[in-house]
Design a protein around this motif. Structure first.
Motif, mmCIF file in Angstrom:
data_model
loop_
_atom_site.group_PDB
_atom_site.id
_atom_site.type_symbol
_atom_site.label_atom_id
_atom_site.label_comp_id
_atom_site.label_asym_id
_atom_site.label_seq_id
_atom_site.Cartn_x
_atom_site.Cartn_y
_atom_site.Cartn_z
ATOM 1 N N TYR A 30 1.137 -1.305 -0.626
ATOM 2 C CA TYR A 30 0.053 -0.136 0.056
ATOM 3 C C TYR A 30 0.984 0.997 -0.125
ATOM 4 O O TYR A 30 1.822 1.593 0.722
ATOM 5 N N PRO A 31 0.760 2.114 -1.181
ATOM 6 C CA PRO A 31 1.300 3.565 -1.452
ATOM 7 C C PRO A 31 1.670 4.494 0.057
ATOM 8 O O PRO A 31 0.613 4.492 0.475
ATOM 9 N N GLU A 32 2.490 4.709 0.678
ATOM 10 C CA GLU A 32 2.838 5.871 1.345
ATOM 11 C C GLU A 32 2.293 6.899 1.289
ATOM 12 O O GLU A 32 1.848 7.882 2.385
ATOM 13 N N ASP A 33 1.929 7.048 0.256
ATOM 14 C CA ASP A 33 1.656 8.868 -0.559
ATOM 15 C C ASP A 33 -0.337 8.140 -0.461
ATOM 16 O O ASP A 33 -0.701 9.878 -0.966
ATOM 17 N N PHE A 34 -0.535 7.539 0.071
ATOM 18 C CA PHE A 34 -2.162 7.734 -0.486
ATOM 19 C C PHE A 34 -2.554 7.565 1.009
ATOM 20 O O PHE A 34 -2.042 7.962 2.149
ATOM 21 N N PRO A 35 -3.871 7.446 1.191
ATOM 22 C CA PRO A 35 -4.199 8.520 1.976
ATOM 23 C C PRO A 35 -4.258 7.016 3.654
ATOM 24 O O PRO A 35 -4.139 6.216 3.065
ATOM 25 N N GLU A 36 -4.273 8.252 4.715
ATOM 26 C CA GLU A 36 -3.819 7.080 5.666
ATOM 27 C C GLU A 36 -4.871 6.156 5.820
ATOM 28 O O GLU A 36 -6.132 6.745 5.887
ATOM 29 N N LEU A 37 -5.077 5.095 6.572
ATOM 30 C CA LEU A 37 -5.644 4.265 7.162
ATOM 31 C C LEU A 37 -6.228 4.844 7.997
ATOM 32 O O LEU A 37 -5.027 3.270 9.087
ATOM 33 N N PRO A 38 -7.523 3.809 8.610
ATOM 34 C CA PRO A 38 -7.446 4.102 9.896
ATOM 35 C C PRO A 38 -7.401 2.096 10.509
ATOM 36 O O PRO A 38 -6.639 1.724 11.919
ATOM 37 N N LYS A 39 -7.402 1.491 10.028
ATOM 38 C CA LYS A 39 -7.441 -0.042 10.352
ATOM 39 C C LYS A 39 -5.579 0.004 10.450
ATOM 40 O O LYS A 39 -5.252 -0.838 11.642
ATOM 41 N N LEU A 40 -5.360 0.378 9.716
ATOM 42 C CA LEU A 40 -3.628 0.555 9.237
ATOM 43 C C LEU A 40 -2.668 0.538 10.891
ATOM 44 O O LEU A 40 -2.136 0.152 11.292
ATOM 45 N N LYS A 41 -3.123 2.028 10.669
ATOM 46 C CA LYS A 41 -3.067 2.836 11.909
ATOM 47 C C LYS A 41 -2.995 1.872 13.732
ATOM 48 O O LYS A 41 -2.201 1.630 14.200
ATOM 49 N N ALA A 42 -4.043 1.646 13.571
ATOM 50 C CA ALA A 42 -4.819 0.342 14.328
ATOM 51 C C ALA A 42 -4.183 -1.708 15.197
ATOM 52 O O ALA A 42 -3.311 -1.763 16.097
ATOM 53 N N LEU A 43 -3.406 -1.804 13.413
ATOM 54 C CA LEU A 43 -2.744 -2.417 13.833
ATOM 55 C C LEU A 43 -1.404 -2.862 14.086
ATOM 56 O O LEU A 43 -0.285 -2.967 14.858
ATOM 57 N N GLU A 44 -0.628 -1.488 13.983
ATOM 58 C CA GLU A 44 0.253 -0.865 14.456
ATOM 59 C C GLU A 44 0.454 -0.130 15.644
ATOM 60 O O GLU A 44 1.119 -0.656 16.560
ATOM 61 N N ALA A 45 -0.716 -0.077 16.433
ATOM 62 C CA ALA A 45 -0.743 0.359 17.761
ATOM 63 C C ALA A 45 -0.701 -1.578 18.367
ATOM 64 O O ALA A 45 -0.065 -1.430 19.535
ATOM 65 N N SER A 46 -1.933 -1.962 18.135
ATOM 66 C CA SER A 46 -1.578 -3.607 18.379
ATOM 67 C C SER A 46 -0.263 -4.325 18.499
ATOM 68 O O SER A 46 0.268 -5.077 19.643
ATOM 69 N N ALA A 47 0.454 -3.831 17.146
ATOM 70 C CA ALA A 47 1.810 -4.516 17.638
ATOM 71 C C ALA A 47 3.159 -3.837 18.581
ATOM 72 O O ALA A 47 3.685 -4.268 18.439
ATOM 73 N N LYS A 48 2.430 -2.837 18.534
ATOM 74 C CA LYS A 48 2.895 -2.116 19.808
ATOM 75 C C LYS A 48 2.501 -2.497 21.190
ATOM 76 O O LYS A 48 4.163 -2.945 21.982
#
Length: 350
Positions: free
Chosen positions: A150-168
């Protein structure tokens, strides 16, 4: 988009190669054999769907649902896109259509880890060919499927941010998976016009925008570009030896013949690829064995799932926007994004 399949009235009596099934196995076989100059016929039991024709409401999806029950009965249209097999030990959902389950999967193109092939049940021929698979096979598939993160310059996705929080919270790492999705408009490498992903989230019910790199966007048009003929709604029942070649027995699923136990129709071939998926190929071979074909005594054994486990959460603290839009206009909605855009890597944890 131009249709890839031809009317069944055009089918010939004999081909050098007959390919049964149009998923990853059949699509690749048809493409490679056609590129090699062989006269190729591909038979697919499902319908041909082009972008804009996939169901996008609950009622439309219900009409494309078929179920194989544990008692052997069948419910729904036998060419329904969503093909559910219910069994005592394992339920299986597969795609029924030109392109096979590529029409419904989550687009992810990850190479198998080496440990996958450590299982002693792999045939020796596969294990001995692993160097070729790793060095060449993956590269050829990626060249055709064009997976990208998924390209870095595309819109930020809430589900991807949530995945990052879970990983942390798990002390893991997130990485964006390579997915078979197009993120720009244009004509692709086999001459098919594709459009950039609209971030609608409907990858697993059929992409209506031409952004998902299903097999109708690459291997199958490549096969037809090189002369292969494709016929849909043709369900192969069994194969048998005929002289030095093969006879493929099939039913037409849009003529009503299957309801009356009508005699099968046939096409002959010098070479046959049975690529109807794990369930479909096994069924064809088991029926063929009943008709006298010699097969391995391992046929139908050691079946396993592909490891999918689904978990659902709701009423959480954060907004995820993880559900596809269906018939709603993506331009008026917050971005959902492709079905899977990232994974959590916990390797190395105790």
């Amino acid at each position: 988009m131009a249709r890839l399949s031809s009317p069944i009235e055009n089918i010939k009596d004999h081909y050098e190669v007959v390919v049964i099934g149009s998923g990853y196995g059949g699509g690749i076989a048809a493409s490679r054999m056609a590129r090699a100059g062989r006269k190729v016929c591909l038979l697919e039991r499902g319908k041909e769907f082009q972008p804009g024709e996939y169901p996008n409401t609950e009622i439309e999806a219900l009409g494309e649902m078929q179920t194989h029950q544990p008692d052997g009965t069948h419910v729904g249209d036998r060419t329904g896109l969503f093909d559910l097999h219910r069994n005592p030990d394992m339920n299986v959902m597969i795609g029924c259509g030109l392109g096979g389950t590529s029409l419904l999967n989550a687009n992810v193109s990850l190479q198998a880890e080496p440990r996958v092939f450590d299982d002693p049940r792999w045939p020796g021929e596969v294990v001995s060919d692993l160097p070729t698979l790793v060095a060449k096979g993956y590269a050829l598939a990626e060249e055709m499927l064009k997976p990208v993160p998924y390209p870095e310059d595309f819109p930020e996705l809430p589900k991807l941010k949530a995945l990052e929080a879970s990983a942390k919270a798990l002390n893991g790492k997130v990485y964006r998976t390579p997915i078979n999705v197009t993120f720009k408009d244009g004509v692709n490498h086999v001459g098919v016009e594709q459009h950039a992903c609209t971030l609608c989230g409907d990858c697993c019910s059929g992409c209506n925008y031409g952004a998902k790199n299903t097999l109708i966007m690459n291997y199958l048009p490549d096969a037809t570009n090189h002369g292969a003929e494709i016929y849909t709604r043709t369900a192969v029942r069994y194969v048998e030896r005929a002289g030095g070649g093969w006879l493929v027995h099939y039913q037409l699923l849009d003529s009503g013949r299957e309801a009356f136990d009508a005699p099968t129709l046939t096409v002959s071939a010098d070479l046959v690829f049975i690529s109807a998926g794990t369930l479909g190929s096994t069924e064809i071979l088991l029926r063929s064995r009943e008709k006298g074909l010699t097969t391995s005594d391992k046929l139908g054994q050691h079946m396993t799932g592909n490891g999918d486990v689904l978990a659902f959460g709701y009423n959480g603290d954060g907004v995820i926007d993880g559900i596809g839009y269906g018939h709603r206009d993506p331009k008026t909605m917050a971005p959902v994004g492709p079905c899977i855009t990232g994974v959590i890597d916990l390797r190395g944890k105790p």
